[in-house]
Design a protein around this motif. Structure first.
Motif, short mmCIF file in Angstrom:
data_model
loop_
_atom_site.label_atom_id
_atom_site.label_comp_id
_atom_site.label_asym_id
_atom_site.label_seq_id
_atom_site.Cartn_x
_atom_site.Cartn_y
_atom_site.Cartn_z
N LYS A 127 -23.61 -12.49 -50.74
CA LYS A 127 -24.50 -11.41 -50.29
C LYS A 127 -25.59 -11.14 -51.32
O LYS A 127 -26.72 -10.85 -50.96
N LYS B 261 -26.21 3.12 -47.99
CA LYS B 261 -25.68 1.87 -47.45
C LYS B 261 -24.17 1.76 -47.62
O LYS B 261 -23.49 1.12 -46.84
N SER C 114 -24.90 -12.73 -37.88
CA SER C 114 -25.39 -11.52 -38.49
C SER C 114 -26.76 -11.18 -37.93
O SER C 114 -27.64 -12.03 -37.86
N THR D 64 -28.92 -9.40 -49.34
CA THR D 64 -28.57 -8.26 -48.51
C THR D 64 -27.87 -7.18 -49.34
O THR D 64 -27.55 -6.12 -48.86
N HIS E 95 -26.79 -4.34 -43.35
CA HIS E 95 -25.92 -5.08 -44.25
C HIS E 95 -26.09 -6.60 -44.16
O HIS E 95 -25.81 -7.30 -45.10
N LYS E 96 -26.47 -7.07 -42.99
CA LYS E 96 -26.41 -8.52 -42.80
C LYS E 96 -27.77 -9.19 -42.71
O LYS E 96 -27.84 -10.39 -42.48
N SER E 97 -28.84 -8.45 -42.80
CA SER E 97 -30.14 -9.12 -42.76
C SER E 97 -30.97 -8.68 -43.96
O SER E 97 -30.64 -7.71 -44.63
N THR E 98 -32.03 -9.41 -44.18
CA THR E 98 -32.87 -9.09 -45.32
C THR E 98 -34.06 -8.23 -44.90
O THR E 98 -35.01 -8.06 -45.65
#
Lengths: 262, 406
Positions: free
Chosen positions: B67, A259, B94, B72, A101-104
């Motif tokens: 977001k 997700k 994060s 993300t 959820h928090k990284s690409t």
């Protein structure tokens, strides 16, 4: 193609994550990385002691008393690696939810990390089995050059099943509970603890369809028997690659939905 | 080329009874969910070298928007065009792994942003330096305070040379010293022609730092444009919510009293004179404009003109009384407005309105010479809006000067 590009641009991240996965397992222990070798080594020793010294199990055609233990280990180690990979993959989206959820980081990498980690443990375990076979049975052959290929096919098969289960176990959480049981069943139904010759004739055709049997038998062929793997290995490889494509497709199709629940 | 172009961006969260329903939905192509639109029809641009502020109440969709920008999360509808590398600090730390040391997390964080081992090796010292965590860099980050966490995160995220930087309010966790340092770094980014998207509840910061701002309200853009304008509008909205008990402004200034008999005098009209009109029909002033309101009243002949006075209080929409005065206090008599000696009135004039941006109403009282007896009142009328151009804060512009110390 974009998938390959995506992963290749993150190879360094992948390496660090695998390192993190391995070191987190041994973080805080006194022996640390030594455990990677100690675990399979102790298992070989215990199995040899129990089956060869105490129970004196003899299978027709295996005269040496250490034969059964090594026979067991040669197939058990790759199977355990498969089992570890699949279990870890089915849990990976839950465990990696903050990364998700928090990284690409591409989502595809998240189950891949623990699955690739099993490669390290398997290679070490197989080295120990090969060395032990040479020391105890004086058995070694050029066919061992097939071993990296076998490990690769094993990995392919694990990843194929793993990707499928990674998102599926988010939608059907019962799977996470059932999976341990299913994997134990598969272990007993595949000739790992017993030679294929003990399977009743009626079940032989069924066993011949089991790709896991052919794969594990190939391990035994190159390590213990000094033989070329059976041509059925081609079937296993084809099966693994087909399944891999399908399951990556399935994973990519379902990950955005998965997700939402982890 | 714009750094960011969002066109009709929307994000719906799907709510299912059970996770399996999502899979069924995919297989059988039947809808099993209820939609919740966190963002709807959001369009904006952000140019290189521009700081775009995002403001809004909790749950307005700010985090969802960030977001989407950070990549993300994928939009449900609409298009988001991003030109360049985006780097974002969304929630605290994060992607940091609590068991790993600061240094390990720097490596991991940079690698996840797509840097190679060599590129990371070059930057590590600078990152540690900027974070001022050299003494703690070999400790697991789970032992860090939240301030240390955010220092590390900010240092990592800004060191990878992003083209677009997305910053959530995470920064407010840092101490004053680090906040200053991070602001300076963000401003340096801006000067290098990078685009910044900055989300904060500190409206003062948004007004100061951002050229343009977006106000999100329940997933839609309530206002966007010059950050001063947007923040003023948002402030009006916030004060409205904070108000203790202010009556809704009366739409028409002409109030007709149905029951006049118990009153010996009553207000007939209160009108703002010479005000600018905005589209919404609300009177509009700039700080420094002249402000005039005409109040008319009617008395019964039993009363004399000296017995009747008018008091006016200016109230902001959160209930703050900004200024109130009366003809009694100023010793002014009302005027006769026509031939009929019972028709009275007065014009209340402020030559230079010193109020700062906000929404205001008037409270008008018709009282006697003792100020104790109330004949009539209008509690919330003549709504008007004031805007000022600077970034001064407060209720009113107070005349002042600065000089050398004595």
């Amino acid at each position: 193609m974009t998938i390959v590009k995506n992963i290749s641009s993150h190879t360094h991240a992948l390496r660090l994550l695998i390192g993190r996965e391995l070191s987190s397992r041994y973080k805080g222990t006194i022996l640390g990385i030594v455990w990677l070798f100690l675990q399979p080594l102790l298992m070989v020793m215990v199995y040899s002691f129990v089956f060869s010294v105490i129970m004196k199990v003899r299978i027709p055609g295996m005269e040496n008393s250490y034969h059964f233990a090594l026979f067991l280990m040669a197939a058990m180690m790759p199977y355990l690696a498969f089992q570890d990979a699949v279990l870890a993959a089915s849990n990976s989206l839950f465990a990696g939810s903050s990364l998700l959820h928090k990284s690409t980081l591409p989502a595809l990498l998240i189950p891949l990390v623990p699955m690739l980690t099993t490669l390290v443990t398997e290679v070490i375990a197989m080295l120990i089995v090969v060395v032990a076979t040479y020391l105890l049975l004086e058995q070694i052959s050029w066919y061992l050059l097939f071993l990296p290929l076998l490990i690769l096919i094993r990995l392919c098969l694990s990843i194929a099943v793993g990707y499928m289960l990674a998102t599926l176990s988010v939608f059907i959480q019962d799977l996470r509970l059932a999976l341990g049981l299913l994997l134990t069943m598969l272990m007993f139904l595949t000739p790992i603890l017993y030679p294929v010759s003990m399977i009743p004739v009626a079940f032989v055709p069924v066993n011949n369809l089991n790709p896991m049997y052919h794969l594990l038998d190939a391990y035994r062929a190159v390590i213990l028997r000094g033989e070329c793997p059976d041509i059925a290995l081609v079937y296993v490889a084809g099966f693994a690659i087909m399944l891999l494509f399908l399951s990556i497709l399935f994973f990519q199709k379902t990950i955005e939905r998965a997700k939402e629940f982890v | 080329m714009s750094a960011l172009i969002a066109t009709d961006l929307a994000k719906a969260y799907r709510r299912y009874h059970k996770p399996i329903d999502s899979l069924k939905e995919m297989l059988f192509r039947r809808q099993y969910h209820e939609k919740f639109w966190a963002l709807n029809g959001v369009s904006f641009r952000c140019e290189p070298g521009e700081v775009l502020g995002v403001v809004g109440d909790n749950g307005a969709g700010k985090s969802s928007l960030l977001k989407l920008l950070a990549g993300t999360m994928q939009p449900t509808q609409g298009e988001l065009q991003i030109n360049g590398r985006v780097s974002a600090i969304l929630e605290l730390g994060s992607g940091f792994h609590p068991d790993f040391t600061g240094l390990e997390n720097i490596h991991l964080g940079c690698a996840m942003l797509g840097l190679s081992a060599e590129q990371i090796a070059e930057k590590v010292d600078e990152i540690i330096d900027f974070s001022e965590l050299a003494n703690f860099i070999d400790q697991p980050v789970k032992t860090y305070s939240s301030g240390m966490f955010v220092r590390l995160a900010f240092s990592v995220v800004t060191s990878v040379d992003p083209d677009i930087l997305v910053v959530d309010e995470a920064l407010s966790v840092g101490d004053q010293h680090f906040q200053k340092k991070s602001m300076d770094r963000m401003m340096a980014f801006k000067d290098q022609g990078k685009a910044l998207v900055f989300c904060s509840h500190s409206l003062y910061h948004v007004k100061e730092l951002c050229q343009r701002a977006i106000w999100l309200d329940k997933g839609v853009v309530r206002a966007q444009g010059d950050s001063g304008d947007v923040i003023d509008q948002y402030n009006d909205h916030v004060r409205m919510q904070n108000q203790v008990s202010v009556a809704k402004p009366v739409a028409t200034e002409r109030v007709t009293k149905d029951n006049k008999s118990p009153l010996t005098a009553y207000l007939t009209a209160a009108t703002l004179l010479d005000s600018l009109q905005e589209e919404g029909g609300i009177a509009y002033y700039h700080t420094g404009d002249s402000f005039q309101v005409q109040v008319l009243a009617q008395k019964q002949s039993s009363l004399t003109i000296e017995d009747i006075h008018i008091g006016i209080i200016i109230k902001r929409n959160d209930g703050v009384q900004c200024f109130g005065v009366s003809t009694v206090l100023d010793d002014v008599a009302l005027f006769m407005t026509g031939d009929d000696e019972n028709e009275l009135g007065v014009v209340y004039e402020i030559p230079e309105l010193s109020l700062l941006s906000g929404r205001y109403t008037l409270e008008i009282w018709l009282i006697d010479t003792t100020s104790a007896h109330v004949y009539d009142s209008m509690k919330s009328c003549c709504e008007f809006k004031v805007r000022h151009t600077g970034t001064e804060v407060g209720v009113s512009y107070i005349k002042h000067q600065w000089s050398a110390p004595v």
